[in-house]
Write a protein that holds these residues in place. Structure first.
Motif, PDB file in Angstrom:
ATOM      1  N   ASN A 125       0.864  -1.180   0.000  1.00 31.48           N
ATOM      2  CA  ASN A 125       0.000   0.000   0.000  1.00 31.48           C
ATOM      3  C   ASN A 125       0.899   1.228   0.000  1.00 31.48           C
ATOM      4  O   ASN A 125       1.174   1.823   1.044  1.00 31.48           O
ATOM      5  CB  ASN A 125      -0.918  -0.035   1.227  1.00 31.48           C
ATOM      6  CG  ASN A 125      -1.973   1.048   1.219  1.00 31.48           C
ATOM      7  OD1 ASN A 125      -1.924   1.982   0.430  1.00 31.48           O
ATOM      8  ND2 ASN A 125      -2.936   0.941   2.113  1.00 31.48           N
ATOM      9  N   LEU A 126       1.362   1.594  -1.177  1.00 31.41           N
ATOM     10  CA  LEU A 126       2.372   2.645  -1.284  1.00 31.41           C
ATOM     11  C   LEU A 126       1.877   3.991  -0.787  1.00 31.41           C
ATOM     12  O   LEU A 126       2.638   4.766  -0.205  1.00 31.41           O
ATOM     13  CB  LEU A 126       2.843   2.759  -2.738  1.00 31.41           C
ATOM     14  CG  LEU A 126       3.624   1.558  -3.278  1.00 31.41           C
ATOM     15  CD1 LEU A 126       3.863   1.701  -4.768  1.00 31.41           C
ATOM     16  CD2 LEU A 126       4.946   1.389  -2.539  1.00 31.41           C
ATOM     17  N   SER A 131      -8.313   2.853   3.114  1.00 33.99           N
ATOM     18  CA  SER A 131      -9.360   2.048   2.479  1.00 33.99           C
ATOM     19  C   SER A 131      -8.812   0.825   1.758  1.00 33.99           C
ATOM     20  O   SER A 131      -9.594   0.011   1.252  1.00 33.99           O
ATOM     21  CB  SER A 131     -10.143   2.909   1.485  1.00 33.99           C
ATOM     22  OG  SER A 131      -9.281   3.387   0.456  1.00 33.99           O
ATOM     23  N   LYS A 132      -7.489   0.696   1.701  1.00 32.22           N
ATOM     24  CA  LYS A 132      -6.892  -0.404   0.940  1.00 32.22           C
ATOM     25  C   LYS A 132      -5.980  -1.242   1.823  1.00 32.22           C
ATOM     26  O   LYS A 132      -5.358  -0.744   2.759  1.00 32.22           O
ATOM     27  CB  LYS A 132      -6.099   0.139  -0.262  1.00 32.22           C
ATOM     28  CG  LYS A 132      -6.974   0.782  -1.327  1.00 32.22           C
ATOM     29  CD  LYS A 132      -6.153   1.348  -2.453  1.00 32.22           C
ATOM     30  CE  LYS A 132      -7.054   2.009  -3.504  1.00 32.22           C
ATOM     31  NZ  LYS A 132      -6.262   2.675  -4.553  1.00 32.22           N
ATOM     32  N   SER A 133      -5.912  -2.523   1.484  1.00 33.64           N
ATOM     33  CA  SER A 133      -5.014  -3.426   2.184  1.00 33.64           C
ATOM     34  C   SER A 133      -3.603  -3.270   1.636  1.00 33.64           C
ATOM     35  O   SER A 133      -3.374  -2.634   0.609  1.00 33.64           O
ATOM     36  CB  SER A 133      -5.480  -4.872   1.996  1.00 33.64           C
ATOM     37  OG  SER A 133      -6.793  -5.042   2.470  1.00 33.64           O
ATOM     38  N   GLY A 134      -2.670  -3.877   2.342  1.00 33.41           N
ATOM     39  CA  GLY A 134      -1.296  -3.880   1.858  1.00 33.41           C
ATOM     40  C   GLY A 134      -0.326  -3.472   2.939  1.00 33.41           C
ATOM     41  O   GLY A 134      -0.630  -2.647   3.809  1.00 33.41           O
ATOM     42  N   ALA A 135       0.852  -4.055   2.887  1.00 30.71           N
ATOM     43  CA  ALA A 135       1.922  -3.669   3.791  1.00 30.71           C
ATOM     44  C   ALA A 135       2.460  -2.302   3.383  1.00 30.71           C
ATOM     45  O   ALA A 135       2.361  -1.900   2.223  1.00 30.71           O
ATOM     46  CB  ALA A 135       3.036  -4.708   3.739  1.00 30.71           C
ATOM     47  N   PRO A 163      -3.517   4.938  -5.794  1.00 29.28           N
ATOM     48  CA  PRO A 163      -4.726   5.781  -5.788  1.00 29.28           C
ATOM     49  C   PRO A 163      -5.256   5.957  -7.207  1.00 29.28           C
ATOM     50  O   PRO A 163      -4.478   6.005  -8.169  1.00 29.28           O
ATOM     51  CB  PRO A 163      -4.218   7.108  -5.220  1.00 29.28           C
ATOM     52  CG  PRO A 163      -2.968   6.757  -4.475  1.00 29.28           C
ATOM     53  CD  PRO A 163      -2.352   5.622  -5.211  1.00 29.28           C
ATOM     54  N   TYR A 164      -6.570   6.054  -7.325  1.00 31.87           N
ATOM     55  CA  TYR A 164      -7.150   6.283  -8.649  1.00 31.87           C
ATOM     56  C   TYR A 164      -6.906   7.729  -9.059  1.00 31.87           C
ATOM     57  O   TYR A 164      -7.142   8.661  -8.280  1.00 31.87           O
ATOM     58  CB  TYR A 164      -8.654   6.002  -8.657  1.00 31.87           C
ATOM     59  CG  TYR A 164      -9.250   6.227 -10.032  1.00 31.87           C
ATOM     60  CD1 TYR A 164      -9.252   5.208 -10.981  1.00 31.87           C
ATOM     61  CD2 TYR A 164      -9.754   7.478 -10.405  1.00 31.87           C
ATOM     62  CE1 TYR A 164      -9.750   5.416 -12.251  1.00 31.87           C
ATOM     63  CE2 TYR A 164     -10.261   7.693 -11.677  1.00 31.87           C
ATOM     64  CZ  TYR A 164     -10.253   6.653 -12.599  1.00 31.87           C
ATOM     65  OH  TYR A 164     -10.741   6.865 -13.859  1.00 31.87           O
ATOM     66  N   CYS A 165      -6.432   7.924 -10.274  1.00 35.16           N
ATOM     67  CA  CYS A 165      -6.221   9.260 -10.826  1.00 35.16           C
ATOM     68  C   CYS A 165      -6.818   9.301 -12.230  1.00 35.16           C
ATOM     69  O   CYS A 165      -6.658   8.350 -13.002  1.00 35.16           O
ATOM     70  CB  CYS A 165      -4.736   9.605 -10.891  1.00 35.16           C
ATOM     71  SG  CYS A 165      -3.905   9.660  -9.291  1.00 35.16           S
TER      72      CYS A 165
END
Length: 230
Positions: A125-126, A131-135, A163-165
């Motif tokens: 999860n950069l 709202s998003k999973s991820g390390a 992220p959506y752009c």
């Protein structure tokens, strides 16, 4: 446009993106994201030559896998709870969404039961979006070290959902960051780890992802049309 035409259009665009960067198009695989789509559409895509499909919901996947009669390869790409791993055991060839050690340990336990190993990717999860999973990027290297000790999983790379752009160029820095993070982990020369895969890019930004090194692009809408929400 038919599913066959959509797939061919995407492959043509992947080819062009590879050539812009001097990459071999054979290095990039198309994952057709078939979540919420019926078995008939998956088989239509398979008849058009698509072999790799990505599912996000465990129950939907297990039902659909029984319905699809053509030989296809399945990846699991959605958020995964540890108590659902047993339903995927031996049925998927890769899990893209490993974001914590406890999940990897459960995957390892389940594949140990059948004496097999499964390829996994670490989800990062950069942007550290809640709202998003991820390390986190900072935690990924240590997590990779821990995964290297698990004999029934093979860490093969990283995955991200940036992220959506509206402008795909705005997400280029995230794809570039994932590639650099992958290169740092590869330089550790960890046992049982080979950072050969970057799962990044979806229908609206996959060309930028390919330019930045994606080897797996996850595309649903551009193949099957708008998602049918569950």
């Amino acid at each position: 446009m038919t599913i066959q035409n959509n797939i061919q259009n995407i492959l043509t665009r992947i080819d062009a993106a590879c050539r812009r960067r001097g990459r071999d198009p054979d290095q990039v695989r198309l994952v057709a994201v078939s979540k919420t789509k019926p078995a008939g559409q998956i088989e239509e895509a398979a008849r058009a030559g698509q072999q790799l499909f990505g599912e996000s919901y465990v129950q939907e996947f297990t039902d659909k896998r029984e319905e699809v009669k053509l030989p296809v390869t399945w990846h699991f790409i959605g958020h995964l709870q540890s108590n659902k791993v047993k339903y995927l055991r031996g049925k998927v060839s890769m899990i893209h969404s490993v974001d914590r050690l406890s999940l990897a340990e459960e995957i390892n336990r389940q594949w140990q039961k059948i004496g097999e190993t499964v390829d996994i990717l670490l989800q990062v999860n950069l942007a550290e979006e809640a709202s998003k999973s991820g390390a986190t990027a900072d935690a990924t290297e240590e997590l990779a070290r821990r995964l290297a000790a698990l004999p029934h999983v093979r860490l093969r790379g990283l995955m991200t959902l940036p992220p959506y752009c509206d402008n795909p160029q705005d997400v280029r820095p995230y794809f570039s960051q994932l590639r650099h993070l992958s290169e740092r982990i590869a330089a550790l020369n960890l046992p049982n780890v080979s950072m050969t895969e970057l799962s990044m890019g979806m229908s609206h930004d996959f060309e930028v992802a390919v330019e930045e090194g994606a080897t797996l692009v996850r595309i649903g809408t551009a193949i099957f049309g708008e998602r049918e929400y569950r």
